[in-house]
Write a protein that holds these residues in place. Structure first.
Motif, PDB file in Angstrom:
ATOM      1  N   PRO A   1       0.772  -1.251   0.000  1.00 14.02           N
ATOM      2  CA  PRO A   1       0.000   0.000   0.000  1.00 14.02           C
ATOM      3  C   PRO A   1       0.801   1.297   0.000  1.00 14.02           C
ATOM      4  N   ALA A   2       1.965   1.352   0.588  1.00 15.53           N
ATOM      5  CA  ALA A   2       2.744   2.592   0.634  1.00 15.53           C
ATOM      6  C   ALA A   2       3.609   2.795  -0.613  1.00 15.53           C
ATOM      7  N   GLN A   3       3.634   1.820  -1.511  1.00 14.97           N
ATOM      8  CA  GLN A   3       4.503   1.888  -2.692  1.00 14.97           C
ATOM      9  C   GLN A   3       3.865   2.730  -3.793  1.00 14.97           C
ATOM     10  N   THR A   4       4.614   3.717  -4.291  1.00 16.87           N
ATOM     11  CA  THR A   4       4.125   4.521  -5.414  1.00 16.87           C
ATOM     12  C   THR A   4       4.422   3.851  -6.747  1.00 16.87           C
TER      13      THR A   4
ATOM     14  N   ASN B   1      -6.631  -2.736  -9.551  1.00 16.95           N
ATOM     15  CA  ASN B   1      -6.290  -2.553  -8.143  1.00 16.95           C
ATOM     16  C   ASN B   1      -4.831  -2.099  -8.000  1.00 16.95           C
ATOM     17  N   GLN B   2      -3.943  -2.648  -8.835  1.00 20.75           N
ATOM     18  CA  GLN B   2      -2.530  -2.260  -8.800  1.00 20.75           C
ATOM     19  C   GLN B   2      -2.393  -0.762  -9.089  1.00 20.75           C
ATOM     20  N   PHE B   3      -3.041  -0.298 -10.171  1.00 15.66           N
ATOM     21  CA  PHE B   3      -2.970   1.114 -10.546  1.00 15.66           C
ATOM     22  C   PHE B   3      -3.589   1.997  -9.469  1.00 15.66           C
ATOM     23  N   ALA B   4      -4.735   1.593  -8.922  1.00 14.33           N
ATOM     24  CA  ALA B   4      -5.407   2.374  -7.882  1.00 14.33           C
ATOM     25  C   ALA B   4      -4.528   2.494  -6.641  1.00 14.33           C
ATOM     26  N   SER B   5      -3.849   1.425  -6.283  1.00 13.14           N
ATOM     27  CA  SER B   5      -2.971   1.445  -5.110  1.00 13.14           C
ATOM     28  C   SER B   5      -1.817   2.411  -5.318  1.00 13.14           C
ATOM     29  N   MET B   6      -1.183   2.379  -6.503  1.00 13.83           N
ATOM     30  CA  MET B   6      -0.064   3.285  -6.783  1.00 13.83           C
ATOM     31  C   MET B   6      -0.547   4.737  -6.789  1.00 13.83           C
TER      32      MET B   6
ATOM     33  N   VAL C   1      -1.113  10.261  -1.232  1.00 13.68           N
ATOM     34  CA  VAL C   1      -0.695  10.360   0.169  1.00 13.68           C
ATOM     35  C   VAL C   1       0.654  11.077   0.258  1.00 13.68           C
ATOM     36  N   GLN C   2       1.596  10.703  -0.610  1.00 11.54           N
ATOM     37  CA  GLN C   2       2.913  11.352  -0.599  1.00 11.54           C
ATOM     38  C   GLN C   2       2.800  12.834  -0.950  1.00 11.54           C
TER      39      GLN C   2
ATOM     40  N   SER D   1       1.735  19.254   3.128  1.00  7.12           N
ATOM     41  CA  SER D   1       1.610  19.526   4.561  1.00  7.12           C
ATOM     42  C   SER D   1       2.947  20.005   5.140  1.00  7.12           C
ATOM     43  N   GLN D   2       4.036  19.359   4.732  1.00  2.00           N
ATOM     44  CA  GLN D   2       5.370  19.772   5.198  1.00  2.00           C
ATOM     45  C   GLN D   2       5.698  21.181   4.710  1.00  2.00           C
TER      46      GLN D   2
END
Length: 180
Positions: free
Chosen positions: A45-48, A139-144, A150-151, A157-158
């Motif tokens: 999940p955290a992988q772009t 699903n693979q594309f949506a996850s990336m 998120v990134q 935010s930073q």
């Protein structure tokens, strides 16, 4: 490219392999496969970028393309197919013709000895914990895409926090003590 860091991060990885029929080398000894970390794996999940290999290539037309295929020998592809068993899904073109297969399997991965990225250790292949279906690639594309968002939100935010800190530093005025 997928980043797997830390002790045990490269063992027992749930993977999918996109294998196109036209990806066979001229000598028929190798087959190119786009192997990806399965987005449903806890490391996913955290992988772009879920691809084990992803080389940026500047095209003749000036556009940037990515080569995600890595060559695997015919024997290695047979091991992957055997481990996947019935856990496959056809890849269809726009006309509905089958142009390849998606395999779901689990394996250890290791850094490539030639080139970049990670490759499958075909001596450790086994059945995947997840079922491959006609929604797997979506699903693979949506996850990336979600990981990218998120990134991007974290960077934004930073940047906002840094701007607020800078404003506060400028706004702080020190009163001089009155001399009586």
């Amino acid at each position: 490219m997928a980043h797997l860091k830390g002790k045990g991060a490269m063992t027992g990885v749930n993977l999918i392999a996109k294998v196109y029929k036209n990806g066979v080398t001229k000598d028929s000894k190798s087959q190119y496969a786009d192997v990806q970390l399965d987005a449903r794996d806890p490391r996913g999940p955290a992988q772009t970028n879920l691809h084990l290999k992803s080389d940026r290539i500047q095209g003749e037309n000036g556009k940037v393309h990515y080569n995600n295929g890595a060559p695997y020998s015919t024997r290695q592809m047979e091991e992957i197919a055997k481990a996947a068993g019935p856990n496959t899904e056809p890849i269809l073109d726009k006309s509905g013709n089958e142009v390849g297969t998606v395999y779901g399997f689990k394996s250890n991965v290791m850094p490539a000895t030639r080139g970049t990225g990670l490759v499958v250790n075909t001596k450790s292949v086994e059945a995947s914990e997840f079922k491959v279906d006609n929604k797997t690639l979506d699903n693979q594309f949506a996850s990336m895409r979600a990981a990218h968002e998120v990134q991007a939100a974290a960077k934004e935010s930073q940047a906002q926090a840094a701007a607020v800190d800078a404003e506060q530093e400028q706004a702080v005025e020190v009163d001089e003590p009155a001399v009586g």
